[in-house]
Design an enzyme around this catalytic site. Structure first.
Site, short mmCIF file in Angstrom:
data_model
loop_
_atom_site.label_atom_id
_atom_site.label_comp_id
_atom_site.label_asym_id
_atom_site.label_seq_id
_atom_site.Cartn_x
_atom_site.Cartn_y
_atom_site.Cartn_z
N ASP A 46 0.76 -1.20 -0.03
CA ASP A 46 0.04 0.22 0.20
C ASP A 46 0.86 1.21 -0.05
OD1 ASP A 46 0.96 -0.33 2.68
OD2 ASP A 46 -1.10 -0.77 3.55
N ASN A 75 -7.34 -2.97 14.30
CA ASN A 75 -8.80 -3.16 14.06
C ASN A 75 -8.70 -4.49 13.32
OD1 ASN A 75 -7.95 -2.20 11.88
ND2 ASN A 75 -9.36 -0.32 11.48
N HIS A 117 -7.18 -4.72 10.25
CA HIS A 117 -6.93 -4.75 8.94
C HIS A 117 -5.66 -5.31 8.44
CE1 HIS A 117 -4.74 -0.54 9.84
NE2 HIS A 117 -3.83 -1.11 9.26
N GLU A 143 -9.83 -1.89 5.27
CA GLU A 143 -10.26 -1.58 6.68
C GLU A 143 -11.63 -2.60 6.95
OE1 GLU A 143 -8.81 0.14 8.96
OE2 GLU A 143 -8.01 1.93 8.08
C1 GLP Z 1 -0.39 0.46 8.64
C2 GLP Z 1 -0.03 -0.38 7.45
C3 GLP Z 1 -0.33 -1.87 7.48
C4 GLP Z 1 0.30 -2.16 8.66
C5 GLP Z 1 -0.48 -1.75 9.74
C6 GLP Z 1 0.02 -2.11 11.31
O1 GLP Z 1 -1.88 0.73 8.71
N1 GLP Z 1 -0.87 -0.15 6.01
O2 GLP Z 1 -0.02 -2.54 6.33
O3 GLP Z 1 -0.04 -3.90 8.90
O4 GLP Z 1 -0.15 -0.34 9.76
O5 GLP Z 1 1.29 -1.33 11.55
P1 GLP Z 1 2.28 -1.43 12.64
O6 GLP Z 1 3.29 -2.63 12.33
O7 GLP Z 1 2.95 -0.12 12.78
O8 GLP Z 1 1.41 -1.78 13.81
#
Ligand code: GLP
Length: 233
Positions: free
Chosen positions: A67, A136, A138, A143
């Site tokens: 993304d 959440n 995702h 989402e």
């Molecule tokens: C963002 C990214 C996700 C990632 C998530 C969790 O939203 N787009 O791909 O998995 O954060 O991030 P973190 O590893 O910082 O908790």
């Protein structure tokens, strides 16, 4: 689904890096799906360390990031493009033309999404995809409520995701939209490794473990895939 509980974040990162490096060794032309966020940072650190000893790791590999934010330039400090350079691409021998990230500053975003999806298909699809997990549930920026048959597209970010990702946007102006691979894009990967570390993810992990499959909890789509490893610490 294979579940592995590691002792701590370091052990999880070592294990994830070993899986990634083993996949490149067994298929140097592998197509990787790559995540951003805090969780994969140390995995990348370990991969960079190993590749500095054993160069040519990424010479023939192809990567697709999951993304990217919409509306910021690729060299913005908060972009996932900057993140990937800072944590991986600047230190490995990947051919820049093989390191794909959606362009969130493209003038025609729908065309960019279609181009990205086609670029993945043109190399035969994703081989091994690493995922982080949102609190959440995702995956990438899919989402809660995302259809499981979704493909690469522009999405609105939830307020909780914007707050969770505030640290790279010091003025608090986290973009409101992103381009993300869809759930179907991710599920088409031959194998998937999900990384989740820390107390902030415990609730999401428990919900995933419950086995309930629901579009209200995007990560639960992974139950529909035959080759998923979940690494938790
Ligand atoms: C963002 C990214 C996700 C990632 C998530 C969790 O939203 N787009 O791909 O998995 O954060 O991030 P973190 O590893 O910082 O908790």
């Amino acid at each position: 689904m294979n579940w592995e509980t590691l002792t701590d974040y370091d052990a999880l990162s070592d294990r994830a890096a070993k899986i990634l490096l083993a996949a490149i060794r067994s298929d140097p032309h592998i197509v990787l799906g790559l995540p951003t966020g805090r969780t994969p940072v140390r995995m990348y650190e370990r991969v960079v360390g190993a590749c500095s000893r054993e160069y040519h790791c990424f010479r023939d590999a192809v990567t697709f990031n999951l993304d990217e934010y919409v509306g910021i330039e690729q060299d913005h400090p908060g972009s996932y493009c900057t993140f990937m350079k800072r944590h991986l691409f600047d230190f490995i021998d990947i051919d820049p033309v093989n390191a794909h990230i959606p362009n969130g500053a493209a003038p025609d975003l729908d065309a960019e999404c279609a181009r990205y999806e086609k670029a993945i298909a043109d190399v035969g699809g994703l081989g091994l995809t690493f995922l982080g997990l949102g609190a959440n549930g995702h995956i990438a920026f899919n989402e809660p409520g995302t259809p499981f048959d979704s493909r690469t597209r522009v999405v609105a970010l939830t307020e909780s995701t914007r707050v969770a990702n505030e640290s790279l946007f010091p003025e608090g102006n986290v973009p409101a939209q992103a381009i993300t691979m869809g759930i179907a894009t991710i599920l088409a990967s031959k194998s998937i490794v999900l990384l989740a570390s820390g107390s902030r993810k415990r609730g999401a992990i428990e919900r995933l473990r419950s086995g309930e499959v629901s579009e209200q909890f995007p990560a639960s789509a992974l139950w529909e895939h035959p080759n998923v490893t979940v690494l938790i610490a």
